[in-house]
Design an enzyme around this catalytic site. Structure first.
Site, PDB file in Angstrom:
ATOM      1  N   ASP A  31       0.856  -1.186   0.000  1.00 43.59           N
ATOM      2  CA  ASP A  31       0.000   0.000   0.000  1.00 43.59           C
ATOM      3  C   ASP A  31       0.889   1.232   0.000  1.00 43.59           C
ATOM      4  OD1 ASP A  31      -1.939   2.101   0.770  1.00 43.59           O
ATOM      5  OD2 ASP A  31      -3.256   0.411   1.269  1.00 43.59           O
ATOM      6  N   THR A  34      -1.767   6.320  -0.001  1.00 43.16           N
ATOM      7  CA  THR A  34      -2.446   7.491  -0.554  1.00 43.16           C
ATOM      8  C   THR A  34      -3.815   7.663   0.089  1.00 43.16           C
ATOM      9  OG1 THR A  34      -1.295   7.281  -2.665  1.00 43.16           O
ATOM     10  CG2 THR A  34      -3.320   8.566  -2.665  1.00 43.16           C
ATOM     11  N   GLY A  36      -5.012   4.662   2.042  1.00 41.59           N
ATOM     12  CA  GLY A  36      -4.935   3.731   3.157  1.00 41.59           C
ATOM     13  C   GLY A  36      -4.270   4.377   4.361  1.00 41.59           C
ATOM     14  N   ASP A  53       4.019   1.664  -4.158  1.00 34.74           N
ATOM     15  CA  ASP A  53       2.991   1.634  -5.187  1.00 34.74           C
ATOM     16  C   ASP A  53       3.117   0.313  -5.938  1.00 34.74           C
ATOM     17  OD1 ASP A  53       1.481   2.061  -7.624  1.00 34.74           O
ATOM     18  OD2 ASP A  53       1.576   4.203  -7.191  1.00 34.74           O
ATOM     19  N   ILE A  54       2.001  -0.382  -6.124  1.00 32.02           N
ATOM     20  CA  ILE A  54       2.042  -1.682  -6.791  1.00 32.02           C
ATOM     21  C   ILE A  54       2.611  -1.571  -8.205  1.00 32.02           C
ATOM     22  CG2 ILE A  54      -0.338  -1.529  -7.675  1.00 32.02           C
ATOM     23  CD1 ILE A  54       1.510  -4.678  -6.361  1.00 32.02           C
ATOM     24  N   ALA A  73      -6.064  -2.476  -4.562  1.00 35.01           N
ATOM     25  CA  ALA A  73      -5.549  -1.121  -4.732  1.00 35.01           C
ATOM     26  C   ALA A  73      -6.202  -0.461  -5.937  1.00 35.01           C
ATOM     27  CB  ALA A  73      -4.031  -1.161  -4.912  1.00 35.01           C
ATOM     28  N   TYR A 140     -14.235   4.650 -14.240  1.00 32.49           N
ATOM     29  CA  TYR A 140     -14.024   3.673 -13.167  1.00 32.49           C
ATOM     30  C   TYR A 140     -14.635   2.325 -13.532  1.00 32.49           C
ATOM     31  CZ  TYR A 140     -14.643   1.383  -8.621  1.00 32.49           C
ATOM     32  OH  TYR A 140     -14.647   0.472  -7.595  1.00 32.49           O
TER      33      TYR A 140
END
Length: 310
Positions: A31, A34, A36, A53-54, A73, A140
């Site tokens: 995580d 941002t 979380g 960041d993933i 995420a 989205y």
């Protein structure tokens, strides 16, 4: 077993992390914080936290064998995806591809993806089943749908199993009420607690399938452990199958806030919002042996009685 949870310090992710730890598993949370919050996570010897960041994670970030990834995420807001479409694309669709690449590089056998009922758009045939037409009304919803398609495509190519759970309207503890990502229940409760007026976008007759976060994470846990053929994919609705209108929701909440006397303000519907939503849950019941244990009213009752809305 060892699982990675992306977005694991967020609302749903932190509950899933707790669920998996309670079952005796090891969990690595990824995580960037941002949205979380580190305080959402417990101190636990089987929990590892990776602040990253993933999108920039590398295979060498994970030294232990991984049995599955739960990918949560995202920028999980219809409104934000319309106002900042490129950023939403980056954090939603590109992030899914990054997770798929990790599955390939590390030989991870299962990916469970947090999809959304927003992939359907404004359907009028209820309840909504997985074989109905998808017609998202927002970036989205489109990003969630294409993420499902990427997951299914690469599952066949790479050989992992892919599960996409189309979450309906989730609510529960740690859902921050003043966030643009927040659900309507947490916002209404926050306003009523403070004696402030609430705003309904539309006429209030629009319905939602509200599902409690504890039910949501139980479904994710079952999906992570389910025996699904490598190279195959499964897309399921994740809801209760029971619709509640926003006006009905207000009436339920008034029982717990009898002192609330403020106004209900009605505003124009927001771009990308749908009118009615109700999940057909027969597929998830059959394939993952899952049914929600909490009704909207029983979950709200427990939530308010415990004073755990933050």
């Amino acid at each position: 077993m060892h699982f990675i949870v992306t977005g694991g310090a967020g609302f749903i992710g932190s509950h899933l992390t707790e669920q998996l730890l309670s079952e005796g598993h090891h969990v690595t949370v990824v995580d960037n914080l941002t949205t979380g919050r580190l305080q959402n996570l417990p101190q636990h010897p089987r929990l590892r936290f990776l602040k990253k960041d993933i999108l920039i994670c590398q295979p060498e970030d994970f030294t232990e064998k991984v049995d599955g990834i739960a990918h949560l995420a995202a920028i999980s807001s219809v409104t934000e995806s319309l106002h900042r479409p490129l950023e939403a694309h980056h954090n939603n669709l590109s992030a899914t591809l990054a997770v798929i690449q990790l599955c390939q590089a590390l030989g991870i056998p299962k990916l469970v993806f947090a999809s959304s009922a927003s992939v359907y758009g404004n359907l009028t045939q209820l309840p909504i089943s997985e074989d109905q037409k998808t017609s998202p009304l927002s970036p989205y919803g489109l990003q969630k749908l294409v993420s499902e398609q990427y997951g299914s495509l690469f599952a066949k190519q790479v050989g992992f199993s892919f599960v996409g759970l189309r979450i309906f309207n989730v609510f529960g503890p740690r859902q921050v009420p003043d966030s643009t990502y927040s659900g309507v229940i947490s916002r209404f409760v926050d306003m009523m607690q403070r004696g402030l007026p609430i705003t309904i976008y539309g006429d209030g007759t629009q319905t939602r399938d509200f599902i409690y976060v504890k039910d949501v994470v139980r479904a994710f846990s079952q999906a992570l452990k389910a025996n699904i053929t490598p190279g195959s994919s499964l897309i399921c609705n994740l809801g209760t199958g029971k619709p509640t209108s926003l006006l009905q929701l207000v009436d339920i909440l008034k029982k717990y806030f009898p002192q609330w006397r403020a106004e209900i303000n009605f505003a124009a519907p927001r771009l990308g919002d749908i009118q009615h939503s109700q999940a057909d849950i027969s597929k998830i019941s059959l394939c993952l042996d899952f049914q929600a244990e909490w009704s909207a009213e029983s979950a709200i009752n427990g939530l308010i009685a415990s004073s755990i809305i933050q």
